[in-house]
Scaffold this motif. Structure first.
Motif, short mmCIF file in Angstrom:
data_model
loop_
_atom_site.label_atom_id
_atom_site.label_comp_id
_atom_site.label_asym_id
_atom_site.label_seq_id
_atom_site.Cartn_x
_atom_site.Cartn_y
_atom_site.Cartn_z
N MET A 72 75.74 78.64 -36.44
CA MET A 72 75.68 77.63 -35.39
C MET A 72 74.28 77.03 -35.23
O MET A 72 74.10 76.09 -34.48
CB MET A 72 76.11 78.24 -34.05
N ARG A 73 73.30 77.58 -35.94
CA ARG A 73 71.93 77.13 -35.80
C ARG A 73 71.73 75.78 -36.48
O ARG A 73 72.31 75.50 -37.52
CB ARG A 73 70.95 78.14 -36.39
N SER A 74 70.88 74.97 -35.89
CA SER A 74 70.53 73.68 -36.48
C SER A 74 69.38 73.84 -37.46
O SER A 74 68.73 74.88 -37.52
CB SER A 74 70.14 72.70 -35.37
N PHE A 75 69.14 72.82 -38.24
CA PHE A 75 68.04 72.81 -39.21
C PHE A 75 66.72 73.05 -38.49
O PHE A 75 66.41 72.41 -37.49
CB PHE A 75 68.01 71.47 -39.94
N ASP A 76 65.94 73.98 -39.02
CA ASP A 76 64.69 74.39 -38.37
C ASP A 76 63.53 74.21 -39.36
O ASP A 76 63.32 75.06 -40.23
CB ASP A 76 64.79 75.84 -37.92
N PRO A 77 62.75 73.12 -39.24
CA PRO A 77 61.65 72.88 -40.18
C PRO A 77 60.61 74.00 -40.17
O PRO A 77 60.04 74.33 -41.21
CB PRO A 77 61.04 71.56 -39.67
N GLU A 78 60.36 74.60 -39.02
CA GLU A 78 59.38 75.67 -38.93
C GLU A 78 59.83 76.88 -39.72
O GLU A 78 59.02 77.52 -40.42
CB GLU A 78 59.15 76.06 -37.47
N PHE A 79 61.10 77.21 -39.64
CA PHE A 79 61.64 78.32 -40.44
C PHE A 79 61.48 78.02 -41.92
O PHE A 79 61.05 78.88 -42.69
CB PHE A 79 63.11 78.55 -40.10
N CYS A 80 61.82 76.81 -42.33
CA CYS A 80 61.72 76.45 -43.74
C CYS A 80 60.27 76.52 -44.23
O CYS A 80 60.01 76.93 -45.36
CB CYS A 80 62.28 75.04 -43.95
N ARG A 81 59.34 76.12 -43.39
CA ARG A 81 57.92 76.21 -43.74
C ARG A 81 57.52 77.67 -43.96
O ARG A 81 56.81 77.99 -44.92
CB ARG A 81 57.07 75.58 -42.65
N ARG A 82 57.99 78.55 -43.08
CA ARG A 82 57.66 79.97 -43.21
C ARG A 82 58.23 80.56 -44.49
O ARG A 82 57.59 81.38 -45.15
CB ARG A 82 58.17 80.76 -42.01
N VAL A 83 59.44 80.15 -44.86
CA VAL A 83 60.06 80.65 -46.09
C VAL A 83 59.15 80.37 -47.28
O VAL A 83 58.87 81.24 -48.11
CB VAL A 83 61.44 80.01 -46.32
N THR A 84 58.65 79.12 -47.36
CA THR A 84 57.79 78.73 -48.47
C THR A 84 56.47 79.49 -48.43
O THR A 84 56.01 80.02 -49.46
CB THR A 84 57.53 77.22 -48.44
N GLU A 85 55.86 79.55 -47.27
CA GLU A 85 54.56 80.22 -47.15
C GLU A 85 54.67 81.71 -47.45
O GLU A 85 53.83 82.27 -48.18
CB GLU A 85 53.99 80.01 -45.74
N PHE A 86 55.68 82.36 -46.89
CA PHE A 86 55.85 83.80 -47.12
C PHE A 86 56.03 84.11 -48.60
O PHE A 86 55.40 85.02 -49.14
CB PHE A 86 57.06 84.32 -46.33
N SER A 87 56.91 83.36 -49.25
CA SER A 87 57.23 83.66 -50.64
C SER A 87 56.09 83.28 -51.59
O SER A 87 55.79 84.02 -52.54
CB SER A 87 58.54 82.97 -51.05
N LEU A 88 55.43 82.15 -51.35
CA LEU A 88 54.32 81.75 -52.22
C LEU A 88 53.16 82.72 -52.14
O LEU A 88 52.42 82.91 -53.11
CB LEU A 88 53.85 80.34 -51.86
N SER A 89 52.99 83.35 -50.98
CA SER A 89 51.89 84.31 -50.83
C SER A 89 52.15 85.60 -51.59
O SER A 89 51.24 86.42 -51.76
CB SER A 89 51.65 84.62 -49.34
N LYS A 90 53.39 85.79 -52.04
CA LYS A 90 53.74 87.01 -52.78
C LYS A 90 53.90 86.74 -54.27
O LYS A 90 53.36 87.46 -55.10
CB LYS A 90 55.01 87.64 -52.21
N SER A 91 54.68 85.69 -54.62
CA SER A 91 55.01 85.47 -56.03
C SER A 91 55.61 84.08 -56.20
O SER A 91 56.50 83.68 -55.45
CB SER A 91 56.00 86.53 -56.50
N ARG A 92 55.14 83.36 -57.22
CA ARG A 92 55.71 82.03 -57.50
C ARG A 92 57.17 82.15 -57.92
O ARG A 92 57.99 81.28 -57.62
CB ARG A 92 54.90 81.34 -58.61
N TYR A 93 57.49 83.22 -58.60
CA TYR A 93 58.87 83.46 -59.03
C TYR A 93 59.79 83.64 -57.82
O TYR A 93 60.87 83.03 -57.74
CB TYR A 93 58.89 84.70 -59.92
N ILE A 94 59.35 84.45 -56.87
CA ILE A 94 60.12 84.64 -55.63
C ILE A 94 60.22 83.32 -54.88
O ILE A 94 61.28 82.96 -54.35
CB ILE A 94 59.48 85.74 -54.76
#
Length: 242
Positions: A72-94
């Protein structure tokens, strides 16, 4: 969060707990079918929803005061930003696999939403850049992502208690072999997947949940207080090759 209505109240499973369950299925994947970057693939699956931190969110309740189910949640740009930042800080593959997951989640909605369309265009550029840096062709990246999507789909079915009665099957998703898998309950109440994609013939997984007996909440703070006070219990599931 995943919200199930039960006779006792709301059963809550967090997005992170659901991701951990998905990772457990990846952990048991057939060894011969495991990709070269096995550890990173496993982490990508287990952590694909780690940017979801429910108690830090302001969108927790429905207009009627019940807990808000993830669908039921709407699109959340802040969440999407965190996904990219979290994963890039660990591994480009992830980061590549997680970016593909964002495309999977929002592809259809983007057709009618300019903000999401622009976001996915950025993700497409990021995916192209990461594939080039990693030396991964698009077809291979899509195949790798299918592992994440399959484990995610199976975890969601189980977390929402969608196992069918009387040993009837329910479709999971197409895995990397492009074959449709079905989830079924065996006569002894264990679970099975057909065709069987796992290494062992039998294994057990679990996911943590909380039960909130209060059905309606005045605001987010009241819900958070009830959530933190709720006892945590495990849902244990045994899988066995049929």
């Amino acid at each position: 969060m995943i919200v199930n209505y039960t006779e006792q109240g709301w059963e809550i499973i967090t997005q992170r707990a659901h991701g951990l369950l998905a990772g457990q299925f990846m952990l048991h994947w057939a060894q011969k079918q495991r990709p070269k970057r096995w550890m990173e693939t496993l982490l990508a699956v287990a952590e694909h929803d780690d940017a979801h931190i429910e108690l830090e969110n302001d969108e927790l309740l429905t207009p009627q005061g019940g807990p808000l189910h993830f669908a039921m949640r709407s699109f959340d740009p802040e969440f999407c930003r965190r996904v990219t930042e979290f994963s890039l800080s660990k591994s480009r593959y992830i980061a590549l696999l997680h970016s593909l997951h964002m495309d999977f989640l929002y592809h259809d909605e983007a057709k009618h939403n300019a903000e999401i369309k622009a976001y996915l265009a950025e993700q497409a550029k990021l995916q192209k850049k990461l594939r080039k840096e990693l030396g991964i062709e698009k077809a291979e990246a899509d195949k790798l992502y299918s592992l994440l999507e399959w484990c995610d789909a199976l975890s969601l079915l189980l977390c929402q208690h969608k196992v069918q009665p009387e040993q009837r099957g329910i479709d999971i998703s197409r895995g990397p072999a492009k074959s449709e898998h079905q989830l079924k309950q065996n006569a002894d109440d264990t679970l099975t997947v057909s065709p069987w994609p796992f290494e062992e013939d039998k294994f057990e997984v679990c996911v943590e949940a909380r039960l909130l007996t209060q059905l309606k909440f005045a605001n987010n703070e009241e819900f958070k207080k009830a959530f933190l006070a709720a006892e945590v219990y495990e849902l244990n599931l045994v899988f066995k090759k049929h």
